[in-house]
Design a protein around this motif. Structure first.
Motif, PDB file in Angstrom:
ATOM      1  N   GLU A 126      -8.212  85.387  15.859  1.00  0.00           N
ATOM      2  CA  GLU A 126      -7.003  84.661  16.213  1.00  0.00           C
ATOM      3  C   GLU A 126      -7.362  83.245  16.658  1.00  0.00           C
ATOM      4  OE1 GLU A 126      -4.572  88.075  15.575  1.00  0.00           O
ATOM      5  OE2 GLU A 126      -4.364  85.931  15.466  1.00  0.00           O
ATOM      6  N   PRO A 127      -7.836  82.389  15.756  1.00  0.00           N
ATOM      7  CA  PRO A 127      -8.302  81.088  16.168  1.00  0.00           C
ATOM      8  C   PRO A 127      -7.183  80.106  16.432  1.00  0.00           C
ATOM      9  CG  PRO A 127      -8.618  81.358  13.826  1.00  0.00           C
ATOM     10  CD  PRO A 127      -8.050  82.647  14.330  1.00  0.00           C
ATOM     11  N   ALA A 128      -7.527  79.061  17.139  1.00  0.00           N
ATOM     12  CA  ALA A 128      -6.572  77.998  17.405  1.00  0.00           C
ATOM     13  C   ALA A 128      -6.542  77.025  16.245  1.00  0.00           C
ATOM     14  CB  ALA A 128      -6.960  77.274  18.691  1.00  0.00           C
ATOM     15  N   GLY A 129      -5.658  76.061  16.320  1.00  0.00           N
ATOM     16  CA  GLY A 129      -5.451  75.207  15.163  1.00  0.00           C
ATOM     17  C   GLY A 129      -6.025  73.828  15.293  1.00  0.00           C
ATOM     18  N   GLU A 130      -5.738  72.984  14.316  1.00  0.00           N
ATOM     19  CA  GLU A 130      -6.283  71.650  14.258  1.00  0.00           C
ATOM     20  C   GLU A 130      -5.853  70.800  15.434  1.00  0.00           C
ATOM     21  OE1 GLU A 130      -6.394  69.175  10.583  1.00  0.00           O
ATOM     22  OE2 GLU A 130      -5.687  71.024   9.720  1.00  0.00           O
ATOM     23  N   ASP A 131      -4.649  71.037  15.943  1.00  0.00           N
ATOM     24  CA  ASP A 131      -4.139  70.205  17.009  1.00  0.00           C
ATOM     25  C   ASP A 131      -4.801  70.483  18.341  1.00  0.00           C
ATOM     26  OD1 ASP A 131      -0.665  70.151  15.879  1.00  0.00           O
ATOM     27  OD2 ASP A 131      -2.467  69.178  15.135  1.00  0.00           O
ATOM     28  N   ALA A 132      -5.774  71.390  18.386  1.00  0.00           N
ATOM     29  CA  ALA A 132      -6.391  71.753  19.663  1.00  0.00           C
ATOM     30  C   ALA A 132      -7.050  70.564  20.323  1.00  0.00           C
ATOM     31  CB  ALA A 132      -7.413  72.869  19.455  1.00  0.00           C
ATOM     32  N   ALA A 133      -7.507  69.608  19.540  1.00  0.00           N
ATOM     33  CA  ALA A 133      -8.224  68.483  20.128  1.00  0.00           C
ATOM     34  C   ALA A 133      -7.341  67.275  20.353  1.00  0.00           C
ATOM     35  CB  ALA A 133      -9.402  68.099  19.233  1.00  0.00           C
ATOM     36  N   THR A 134      -6.057  67.354  20.047  1.00  0.00           N
ATOM     37  CA  THR A 134      -5.223  66.163  20.073  1.00  0.00           C
ATOM     38  C   THR A 134      -4.409  65.993  21.335  1.00  0.00           C
ATOM     39  OG1 THR A 134      -3.403  67.325  18.987  1.00  0.00           O
ATOM     40  CG2 THR A 134      -5.018  66.258  17.557  1.00  0.00           C
ATOM     41  N   VAL A 177     -10.287  86.158  23.956  1.00  0.00           N
ATOM     42  CA  VAL A 177     -10.313  85.216  25.078  1.00  0.00           C
ATOM     43  C   VAL A 177     -11.085  83.946  24.763  1.00  0.00           C
ATOM     44  CG1 VAL A 177     -10.041  87.027  26.795  1.00  0.00           C
ATOM     45  CG2 VAL A 177     -12.331  86.331  26.133  1.00  0.00           C
ATOM     46  N   SER A 178     -11.975  83.972  23.758  1.00  0.00           N
ATOM     47  CA  SER A 178     -12.773  82.787  23.494  1.00  0.00           C
ATOM     48  C   SER A 178     -11.937  81.654  22.927  1.00  0.00           C
ATOM     49  CB  SER A 178     -13.913  83.123  22.517  1.00  0.00           C
ATOM     50  OG  SER A 178     -13.405  83.528  21.265  1.00  0.00           O
ATOM     51  N   ILE A 179     -10.951  81.984  22.084  1.00  0.00           N
ATOM     52  CA  ILE A 179     -10.114  80.932  21.515  1.00  0.00           C
ATOM     53  C   ILE A 179      -9.327  80.197  22.604  1.00  0.00           C
ATOM     54  CG2 ILE A 179      -8.058  80.544  20.095  1.00  0.00           C
ATOM     55  CD1 ILE A 179     -10.626  80.591  18.559  1.00  0.00           C
ATOM     56  N   PRO A 180      -8.545  80.881  23.441  1.00  0.00           N
ATOM     57  CA  PRO A 180      -7.875  80.132  24.499  1.00  0.00           C
ATOM     58  C   PRO A 180      -8.852  79.463  25.460  1.00  0.00           C
ATOM     59  CG  PRO A 180      -7.552  82.495  24.793  1.00  0.00           C
ATOM     60  CD  PRO A 180      -8.140  82.300  23.447  1.00  0.00           C
ATOM     61  N   SER A 181      -9.991  80.087  25.732  1.00  0.00           N
ATOM     62  CA  SER A 181     -10.957  79.499  26.663  1.00  0.00           C
ATOM     63  C   SER A 181     -11.580  78.240  26.085  1.00  0.00           C
ATOM     64  CB  SER A 181     -12.057  80.523  26.983  1.00  0.00           C
ATOM     65  OG  SER A 181     -11.518  81.678  27.540  1.00  0.00           O
ATOM     66  N   GLY A 230     -17.093  91.915  19.699  1.00  0.00           N
ATOM     67  CA  GLY A 230     -16.668  90.690  19.036  1.00  0.00           C
ATOM     68  C   GLY A 230     -15.174  90.453  19.110  1.00  0.00           C
ATOM     69  N   THR A 231     -14.385  91.477  18.849  1.00  0.00           N
ATOM     70  CA  THR A 231     -12.938  91.322  18.891  1.00  0.00           C
ATOM     71  C   THR A 231     -12.459  91.021  20.301  1.00  0.00           C
ATOM     72  OG1 THR A 231     -12.730  92.871  17.050  1.00  0.00           O
ATOM     73  CG2 THR A 231     -10.744  92.416  18.315  1.00  0.00           C
ATOM     74  N   SER A 259     -18.780  84.253  13.915  1.00  0.00           N
ATOM     75  CA  SER A 259     -17.460  84.373  14.530  1.00  0.00           C
ATOM     76  C   SER A 259     -17.351  83.470  15.755  1.00  0.00           C
ATOM     77  CB  SER A 259     -17.186  85.825  14.929  1.00  0.00           C
ATOM     78  OG  SER A 259     -17.073  86.645  13.795  1.00  0.00           O
ATOM     79  N   LEU A 260     -18.419  83.431  16.555  1.00  0.00           N
ATOM     80  CA  LEU A 260     -18.424  82.534  17.708  1.00  0.00           C
ATOM     81  C   LEU A 260     -18.363  81.082  17.244  1.00  0.00           C
ATOM     82  CD1 LEU A 260     -18.671  82.398  20.829  1.00  0.00           C
ATOM     83  CD2 LEU A 260     -21.140  82.094  20.491  1.00  0.00           C
ATOM     84  N   ALA A 261     -19.117  80.744  16.197  1.00  0.00           N
ATOM     85  CA  ALA A 261     -19.069  79.389  15.657  1.00  0.00           C
ATOM     86  C   ALA A 261     -17.667  79.047  15.159  1.00  0.00           C
ATOM     87  CB  ALA A 261     -20.083  79.244  14.517  1.00  0.00           C
TER      88      ALA A 261
END
Length: 518
Positions: free
Chosen positions: A9-17, A306-310, A300-301, A381-383
């Motif tokens: 469940e990764p975050a999107g491109e706008d995460a850095a904006t 939690v890794s994506i929001p973190s 991994g799951t 997956s972490l990458a």
């Protein structure tokens, strides 16, 4: 989320904006936590730690449930039934990766009120899920024939129903993950697993074959979806806002493409093995792959929940905070996965026979080589999560596409040269020689170098070698049945790894704490 254990469940491109100081439900602003990198890492770490604990509990329960169901069905069904289900699972894994077109990820990292995005996001997710399901319903016979198992077509049509549920609950799932409410997700998942068991096992006793798997998973997904819908605490509302939709699709389309390629990576072997060798050989292969997926599916799951929001929150505030988080995460992940992979590779014949019986013996040779893929999958997956947290979703497309381009012909040649064992060897070679370098390179270009992590990996690498050597030695000297050949060498190898990797002062501290507790 509700229908797939391994779905990222990764975050999107706008995460850095988003600007520094943005306030959200999950973590608050850096100013609120003192403004410092360490303070913010600590705050996010505490929230993520709580979410991770609940994710681990939920995934442990899910894995135990799946393991129990698998044990029972392996005694009631034949390998060909597993092969038919593998084809349906391959189709479902692909559609589950692309069906919400990034809406869940959007909700996790949305800058603003989720209630404003939810009507548009839910509408898009439901519409796209329905279209994808319709396409696979029509194309199921062709897909099953391509996989060498025409009988799998109706099972594909049944199992892929879960993407409709996933589309309906997408924003509710995002809301729970965004708020680190993994405890609620855990409860929903566990109840869904119980429903899966109640449906699948009686179907198997009645001779339903592969429909036992599919019927149980659909029932479990529906139950989980109902609970997530109620717990998500969002207004029941559909709508369409053009600006919101534009933002969602801006990162959702490349993200869905990347995840679609990732699903090809994880399921192309099912199609190729089925096409070349048939349903029975595919059944043996599926069992081995499922065993190799225990750790990525459990640890991994849970980490990805939690890794994506973190990582997204850390990347939003300060790049130094993200780098610090990565330096802490990678050695821990390596230390957790290496001993399991080593023991699984060495003890594969005893593990398969002990758990599933002599009739599943051919799966052991496959499992030994799939452990290499297991380790690389955890790292890539972490990458993937790190790249999406800094907005580099296009890099994830390149990573997965490069991996797939190398993997598909390798699987084809490997299967023809050495049957199911050759497919597993091809998977391991491509993972090490192609996927891992691509992941390291993508992280370096994204400003997250892994070179500072290398010194912390020396001790786990030495521990893995020592673990393998001791385990193989003890296997040779143990006298007894399958259980003793599995338990005694495994315990000895694990002990050697722990003593090698864990610093002596930490061992002493643990011993002191245990003495005080007594």
């Amino acid at each position: 989320m509700s229908g797939s254990e391994s779905r990222p469940e990764p975050a999107g491109e706008d995460a850095a904006t988003a600007p520094v100081g943005t306030v959200d439900e999950a973590g608050g602003s850096a100013q609120e936590h003192g403004g410092g990198t360490e303070a913010h890492v600590g705050t996010i770490g505490r929230k993520a730690g709580r979410g991770l604990r609940w994710s681990l509990v939920g995934n442990l329960g899910t894995k135990l449930g799946s393991f129990t169901i698998g044990l029972i069905l392996a005694r009631l069904l034949v390998p060909a039934d597993f092969g038919v289900f593998a084809v349906a699972m391959a189709a479902t894994a692909f559609v589950m990766h692309v069906n919400d077109i990034g809406v869940i990820a959007a909700g996790v990292q949305w800058r603003g009120k989720l209630e404003e995005m939810a009507p548009t996001g839910t509408t898009i997710a439901i519409a796209f899920s329905t279209l994808v399901y319709a396409a696979f319903f029509v194309g199921a016979p062709a897909f099953a024939t391509l996989a060498g198992t025409p009988d799998a077509a109706p099972v594909v049509r049944l199992l892929t129903v879960i993407i409709i549920v996933d589309g309906i609950t997408s924003c509710r799932s995002a809301a729970l993950m965004r708020r680190f409410e993994q405890d609620r997700l855990t409860k929903a998942t566990m109840i869904g697993m119980a429903a899966n068991f109640v449906v699948a096992v009686p179907l198997a006793f009645e001779g339903a074959g592969a429909y036992s798997f599919a019927g149980g998973q659909v029932a479990g997904t529906i139950v989980t979806g109902i609970i997530v819908w109620r717990m998500g605490n969002l207004p029941l509302k559909l709508g369409f806002d053009r600006e919101i939709a534009k933002k969602l699709l801006k990162f959702g389309i490349p993200l869905a493409a990347s995840l679609g390629v990732e699903s090809v990576l994880l399921n192309a072997d099912y199609v190729i093995v089925g096409n070349v060798l048939g349903a029975t050989a595919l059944g043996y292969y599926l069992l081995a792959f499922n065993v190799s997926n225990w750790v990525p599916g459990l640890v991994g799951t849970a980490v990805r929940y939690v890794s994506i929001p973190s990582f997204s929150r850390l990347a939003e505030q300060q790049p130094e905070a993200l780098a610090a988080g990565v330096r802490k995460s990678v050695p821990v992940l390596i230390s957790a996965i290496l001993p399991v992979a080593v023991l699984m590779a060495v003890l594969a014949p005893y593990m398969v026979v002990f758990l599933y019986g002599d009739q599943w013996g051919p799966s052991a040779a496959v499992l030994r080589f799939l452990t290499v893929l297991m380790v690389v999958r955890m790292l890539t997956s972490l990458a993937f999560d790190i790249l999406t947290s800094v907005g580099a979703t296009r890099s994830t497309v390149v990573l997965n596409a490069g991996w797939a381009i190398a993997l598909i012909p390798a699987l084809w040649f490997g299967t023809h040269l050495d049957y199911i064992r050759g497919a597993a060897i091809a998977h391991g070679i491509v993972a090490l020689a192609v996927a891992l370098p691509l992941a390291v390179g993508a992280l370096h270009r994204a400003g997250v170098p892994l070179l500072p992590v290398l010194p912390a990996l020396v001790r786990p690498a030495i521990g893995a070698v020592a673990c393998a050597a001791v385990t193989m030695l003890v296997v040779r000297v143990v006298n007894g049945g399958v259980f003793l050949h599995l338990f005694v060498p495994g315990l000895a190898g694990l002990l050697v790894f722990v003593l090698t990797v864990v610093p002596l002062d930490q061992v002493r501290q643990l011993r002191t704490r245990l003495a005080r507790a007594r």
